[in-house]
Write a protein that holds these residues in place. Sequence first.
Motif, short mmCIF file in Angstrom:
data_model
loop_
_atom_site.label_atom_id
_atom_site.label_comp_id
_atom_site.label_asym_id
_atom_site.label_seq_id
_atom_site.Cartn_x
_atom_site.Cartn_y
_atom_site.Cartn_z
N SER A 1 -6.56 9.37 -8.14
CA SER A 1 -5.10 9.50 -7.96
C SER A 1 -4.74 9.57 -6.48
O SER A 1 -3.69 9.10 -6.06
N ARG A 2 -5.72 10.17 -5.70
CA ARG A 2 -5.47 10.18 -4.26
C ARG A 2 -5.38 8.75 -3.73
O ARG A 2 -4.51 8.40 -2.94
N GLN A 3 -6.36 7.96 -4.23
CA GLN A 3 -6.37 6.58 -3.75
C GLN A 3 -5.14 5.81 -4.23
O GLN A 3 -4.55 5.02 -3.48
N THR A 4 -4.82 6.11 -5.54
CA THR A 4 -3.62 5.45 -6.06
C THR A 4 -2.42 5.84 -5.20
O THR A 4 -1.61 5.00 -4.78
N ALA B 1 -2.73 4.21 -2.06
CA ALA B 1 -2.34 2.80 -2.20
C ALA B 1 -0.83 2.70 -2.32
O ALA B 1 -0.19 1.84 -1.69
N GLN B 2 -0.31 3.65 -3.14
CA GLN B 2 1.15 3.63 -3.30
C GLN B 2 1.85 3.90 -1.97
O GLN B 2 2.83 3.26 -1.62
N MET B 3 1.23 4.87 -1.24
CA MET B 3 1.82 5.18 0.05
C MET B 3 1.74 3.99 0.98
O MET B 3 2.69 3.66 1.69
N GLN B 4 0.53 3.37 0.92
CA GLN B 4 0.39 2.19 1.77
C GLN B 4 1.41 1.13 1.39
O GLN B 4 2.05 0.52 2.25
N GLN B 5 1.48 0.99 0.04
CA GLN B 5 2.45 0.00 -0.45
C GLN B 5 3.86 0.38 0.01
O GLN B 5 4.63 -0.44 0.50
N ALA B 6 4.05 1.74 -0.13
CA ALA B 6 5.38 2.21 0.27
C ALA B 6 5.60 1.96 1.75
O ALA B 6 6.68 1.54 2.18
N TYR B 7 4.47 2.23 2.56
CA TYR B 7 4.60 1.98 4.00
C TYR B 7 4.90 0.52 4.27
O TYR B 7 5.74 0.17 5.09
N GLN B 8 4.13 -0.28 3.50
CA GLN B 8 4.32 -1.73 3.68
C GLN B 8 5.76 -2.10 3.33
O GLN B 8 6.43 -2.83 4.08
N ASP B 9 6.15 -1.57 2.13
CA ASP B 9 7.52 -1.87 1.70
C ASP B 9 8.52 -1.41 2.75
O ASP B 9 9.48 -2.10 3.08
#
Length: 737
Positions: free
Chosen positions: A205-208, A211-219
């Motif tokens: 879940s940390r990675q998720t 990943a979500q954070m990264q995605q969020a950062y990317q977004d």
Amino acid sequence: MVSNTSTKPARESADGERVNQERARLLYEHASLGIAFIAVVCTCVVLLVGGSQAYAPRMWAWWSTMMAICLARLTAIRRWERGDSRNGMLGIRWFAAGILLQGAAWQVMAFFLFPVFPEDQRALVLMVMCALASGGITTLASSFWLAAAYATQMTLSPAVMFMLADRSANGSAVIFLTLSYLLMILHAARVNHEAVLRSIHAQESRQTLLAQMQQAYQDLATAQVDLQNANQNLEHRIRERTSDLVKEVAERSRYAQELTRMASTDSLTGLSNRATFSNRLTACVKSASATGQAFAVLFIDLDRFKEVNDVRGHDAGDLVLREVARRLAASLPEDAELARWGGDEFVVMAPGVRDGEGAIEIANRLRASLWLPIPLAAEEVSIDGTVGIAMFPQHGRSDDDLIRAADVAMYSAKQEGRNRVRMFEQSLADDLASRHSVAQALRDAVSSGQLSLHFQPIVSTLTGRCETMEALLRWHHPDLGLIAPLDFIPMAERSGDIIGIGRWALVEACRVAAQWTSVPSPPAVAVNISAVQVLSGTLFDDVEFALRESKLPPSRLHLELTEGLFAGDHERISPAIEGLRRRGIRISIDDFGTGFSSLSYLQHLPVDTIKIDRSFINRMNRDSHAIVQAIVMVGQALSFQVIAEGVESVSQWRELQALGVTQFQGYIVSRPLPGERVAAWLLASAHANRDLASLSEKVGNDPRLDAAYAEAVVAQIEESSYCSLAKVDRSGSGDRQ
Ligand code: C2E
Ligand code: CA
Ligand code: CA
């Protein structure tokens, strides 16, 4: 929805696969070390337990097998690490196969060799296997069933073999202890496994999350870029729109300014208009009231501007007004305000002018600016101005009062003869007020019988006979007494009352003249007609009415029109006059020489007689002799009868007779007579004329006797009853002339 339901199991299986991979990774991660450790342990066991025993070859065979398994497992680990296959479950299975194979090898060794091992060595191997089982609990924690299977392999089978090999109580105790131990480590395996799973899930879940954070950062980054682009776009559009707006605002403010300018200025001259001037004057009054300083207001009216407009047309009038505005503006002090009040009226507010002298100086400067003629397209026109002045505060304390006072002063100056400057005085306002009340009273004068006609004879130079009686209006005001026509006719012309008054005079004159039957050939009656009457268009009908009512023959009606009338709208006037002439009515130009005389139009005038204005007769012995002579010559050349009016002396009579004037009117013959005295006067003059008439008969057509006849007439005049009548008249006719 469809995509959601189809993606959910896919996501779950992907999640499960990631968990499996992580479990596999945990198994493989330190497995090499574990295998090395097992190899060392195996070697130690072989060396300690069976190196020198008879079962040593079997031991070494087992050791070899073990080493082979170790190698096989190391190979599998290498493969995993190389990433040939990254299927998590497959990896776990391969790993399980390796470790269970190894566990099986230990089982095989226990199965075959425990019976032959001495007791202490059996115990040692059992301990080693139990220790390895306990180690396996930790290293295999990511797969509970594997850890459980391995632990069971490594504990249960050696314990059973131990018990089989040693059937004493020791054996039972060992199996009991080992079983307890197995249960304990199975529990530990369970706890470990759950902890590992939790940590895997946590990591997952940390990675998720990561990943979500990264995605969020990317977004976010993308959004930021988008935002930046949008911002730039917006800024660009705002810049564009702003420049459009700036243009639009500029345009609008230009329109607004233009509108304000149009609303506040006079479109013809570009000067301030009445409303703007009034506002500024109000403000000026306010500040002057506060400071207690005086200032001047000037009212300018152009003289005879109406004639320019009527004679030369409205375009010329506009041009003159524009030029006048320009000249007035140029000759004003800087702080003064000039405005067009309306028509040919201008107003000035001069805040810097503190006294009457200063105001008069400005007024004269304004008038002087108009002295030079104004050039029009083909000719030039001279224009004068009359100026009235009012001072703040003595002549008015409000804008209205000041304008009115300046207007009154201007009006008085006009009455005094135009082209002059007048400072306001209270008496002027009083005069004006009384004039207004007079005008009001004049309105009722006809209906209340206050008007009457006096008649003044016009006699023939040749026969001495009275040929015409001029009807002259008199107004008997109940309070003011007898008012002369020059004092009320201009007023009646301005108000339009002259139309009714003139109609009355016409009817009354005809009525009275029709009664002059005491003499054989009664004189005609001459009625003064105002230009306003002619322009009103009702004159012809009024004349018809008067003739019909009085039964006076048209040949006994003369109409006197002023010269200025013909200077105006010549084309419009002439046909109307022609109509009257065709009716048999004679037309005279009154006050000839004072108006717009132009020889070119004189010959086309539809008139029979010209009356030389009495101002020329008056000045004849000084400077007007040549003018009178010229008028008489022009009159003769154009076959007009020429009447001299205002003849007062015998010398004037002689002189005029010598110049060839055919008819006289003046105090020398008679003052204007009240209507009821005309008949008596006519009788007396007819009697006096009889001698002359017989002389005239003798003269006949013999030109040589003309001079003798003329002498006789003059002698007659000097001695005759005319003079005595005139003398009598002077003392007793009641006429104020
Ligand atoms: P006008 O038509 O020129 O009339 C002649 C004026 O000169 C009369 O003044 C008359 O009394 C005066 N007069 C005559 N002989 C002599 C003289 O020897 N010496 C002097 N100093 N004056 C003399 P009045 O009656 O005061 O009339 C003034 C003007 O009023 C007239 O001038 C005429 O323009 C106008 N008027 C008079 N009656 C009427 C009328 O019924 N209708 C119109 N529209 N105007 C009229
Ligand atoms: Ca007249
Ligand atoms: Ca006259």
